[in-house]
Write an enzyme that holds these catalytic residues in place. Structure first.
Site, short mmCIF file in Angstrom:
data_model
loop_
_atom_site.label_atom_id
_atom_site.label_comp_id
_atom_site.label_asym_id
_atom_site.label_seq_id
_atom_site.Cartn_x
_atom_site.Cartn_y
_atom_site.Cartn_z
N LYS A 35 29.53 38.96 36.00
CA LYS A 35 30.50 37.93 35.62
C LYS A 35 31.44 37.64 36.80
O LYS A 35 31.48 38.39 37.76
CB LYS A 35 31.30 38.39 34.39
CG LYS A 35 32.12 39.66 34.61
CD LYS A 35 32.70 40.19 33.30
CE LYS A 35 33.42 41.50 33.50
NZ LYS A 35 33.85 42.10 32.22
N TYR A 254 58.24 33.22 55.89
CA TYR A 254 59.07 32.65 54.82
C TYR A 254 60.07 33.67 54.30
O TYR A 254 59.74 34.83 54.09
CB TYR A 254 58.19 32.19 53.66
CG TYR A 254 57.39 30.95 53.97
CD1 TYR A 254 58.00 29.74 54.24
CD2 TYR A 254 56.01 31.00 53.99
CE1 TYR A 254 57.26 28.60 54.51
CE2 TYR A 254 55.25 29.88 54.26
CZ TYR A 254 55.89 28.67 54.52
OH TYR A 254 55.14 27.57 54.79
C1 PLP Z 1 33.25 43.47 32.38
C2 PLP Z 1 32.55 44.24 31.33
C3 PLP Z 1 31.90 45.43 31.66
C4 PLP Z 1 31.97 46.07 33.04
O1 PLP Z 1 33.20 46.73 33.18
P1 PLP Z 1 33.53 47.57 34.52
O2 PLP Z 1 34.81 48.26 34.22
O3 PLP Z 1 33.67 46.58 35.62
O4 PLP Z 1 32.39 48.48 34.72
C5 PLP Z 1 31.19 46.08 30.66
N1 PLP Z 1 31.13 45.57 29.40
C6 PLP Z 1 31.76 44.43 29.06
C7 PLP Z 1 31.68 43.94 27.66
C8 PLP Z 1 32.49 43.73 30.00
O5 PLP Z 1 33.11 42.59 29.65
#
Ligand code: PLP
Length: 358
Positions: A35, A254
């Site tokens: 993702k 800044y």
């Molecule tokens: C993002 C996600 C993961 C992975 O989580 P990590 O902490 O990056 O390993 C696993 N399961 C679901 C449902 C997620 O949304």
């Protein structure tokens, strides 16, 4: 000359971290989580680096379609499932597996006409209280799903709130026992573990695991990634594009937030918050110039940051800079900026080229 900033993506590190996840739970198949543009690493590189994964999982429908167009034939799971009825035809056409976590999605699915039934992942809310059905509603939801023509296999999943915490309010054991109760006597494969659970909770091994951040070489908790033998897959690198000589009392950037206590040289790095570098990184945030550790000084601006060259008398325009990655764990930069490595990886903006390296 192009702007010297790039995110170098180490495909071998992606592969090696995937192998490490598999070794941690060798009986389980792996959904590699890609993702958010493969946590900022670039979806295409995620797909290449995780060629050995059993499936890819993500949130974004358009990205899932791209994976199919690029030739990913193994399973793809949509971690938040459908957002609107129009998603069904696309998911059907591209053979995407769906998480079902609420009544609205059940209703969409109940009236769906599809070419082939979906593989469904019934999400159970065991205490995280974001997505999922309550444990006691699971048997009835399961029965309703089974009766739908658009539904094929049904798997079960849940997500842990505190797999990396020491003494949490809600512990893994409590969530696990709720999950087991909810699914008792029901047929279906199980997926439980994110990165922290994969690395720290052997008791959560199931049919599938869902590691994300560890695959990119990020630590899921307070322990260092290197302590888990994870390799950073992203090195954010740039160069000095200017050097200034300050006199005692001169200020930088800044807000004139940093004032030189004595004469010093300051390097200007081509990277700012418009690239995803955290604006909240304060003076003192670690950074490497020509491989030497020094510190960010003054305010991070949109396109530049300024660094202390006191330990680097030889550094000049063109000197190499590593903002995080090889030699500087992303977690250290994140901690200085009051956030976690996950956020920094994901926040790299589109104007930063991603370049793969083996
Ligand atoms: C993002 C996600 C993961 C992975 O989580 P990590 O902490 O990056 O390993 C696993 N399961 C679901 C449902 C997620 O949304």
């Amino acid at each position: 000359m192009p702007r010297p900033l790039a995110a170098i993506i180490n495909l071998a590190a992606l592969q090696s971290n995937l192998a490490l996840a598999h070794a941690a739970m060798p009986q389980a198949k792996t959904w590699a989580v890609v993702k958010a543009n493969a946590y900022g690493h670039g979806l295409e590189f995620g797909m290449q680096g995780f060629a050995n994964a059993d499936g890819l999982s993500l949130i974004e429908l358009d990205a899932a379609v791209r994976l199919r167009e690029w030739g990913w034939h193994k399973p793809i799971m949509l971690l938040e499932g459908l957002f609107e009825p129009g998603d069904i035809a696309i998911a059907d056409q591209h053979r995407l597996e769906l998480v079902i976590h609420n009544e609205q999605q059940l209703a969409m699915l109940a009236s769906a006409k599809v070419h082939a039934p979906f593989s469904i992942h019934l999400k159970i809310n065991t205490g995280m209280n974001r997505l999922g059905f309550t444990p006691d509603s699971v048997p009835a939801v399961y029965q309703r799903l089974q009766a739908m023509p658009a539904v094929g296999t049904i798997a079960f999943m849940t997500h842990f709130a505190n797999a990396e915490e020491q003494e949490p309010v809600l512990n893994v054991a409590t969530q696990l026992s709720r999950f087991k109760q909810a699914t008792a006597g029901l047929q279906g494969s199980l997926s439980l573990a994110n990165s922290a659970a994969t690395l720290l909770h052997k008791e959560l091994a199931a049919d599938w695991i869902r590691p994300g951040v560890m695959l990119y070489g990020g630590s899921p908790g307070s322990r260092s990634a290197a302590g888990f033998d994870l390799q950073p897959a992203m090195t954010l690198q740039s160069a000095l594009i200017a050097v200034q000589r300050l006199k005692e009392g001169d200020a930088v950037g800044y807000g004139s937030q940093f004032i030189a206590a004595q004469a010093m040289r300051v390097g200007v790095v081509a990277c700012g918050y418009a690239d995803g570098y955290p604006r909240h990184a304060p003076t003192g945030t670690p950074i490497l110039v020509d491989g030497v550790r020094t510190r960010v000084i003054g305010r991070v601006s949109m396109d530049m940051i300024t660094v202390d060259l006191t330990p680097l008398p030889q550094a000049d325009v063109g000197s190499s800079v590593i903002l995080w990655g090889d030699g500087l764990p992303i977690e250290e930069v994140a901690a200085a900026a009051g956030t976690i490595g996950y956020e920094l990886m994901c926040a790299i903006t589109p104007r930063v080229p991603r370049i793969a390296r083996n």
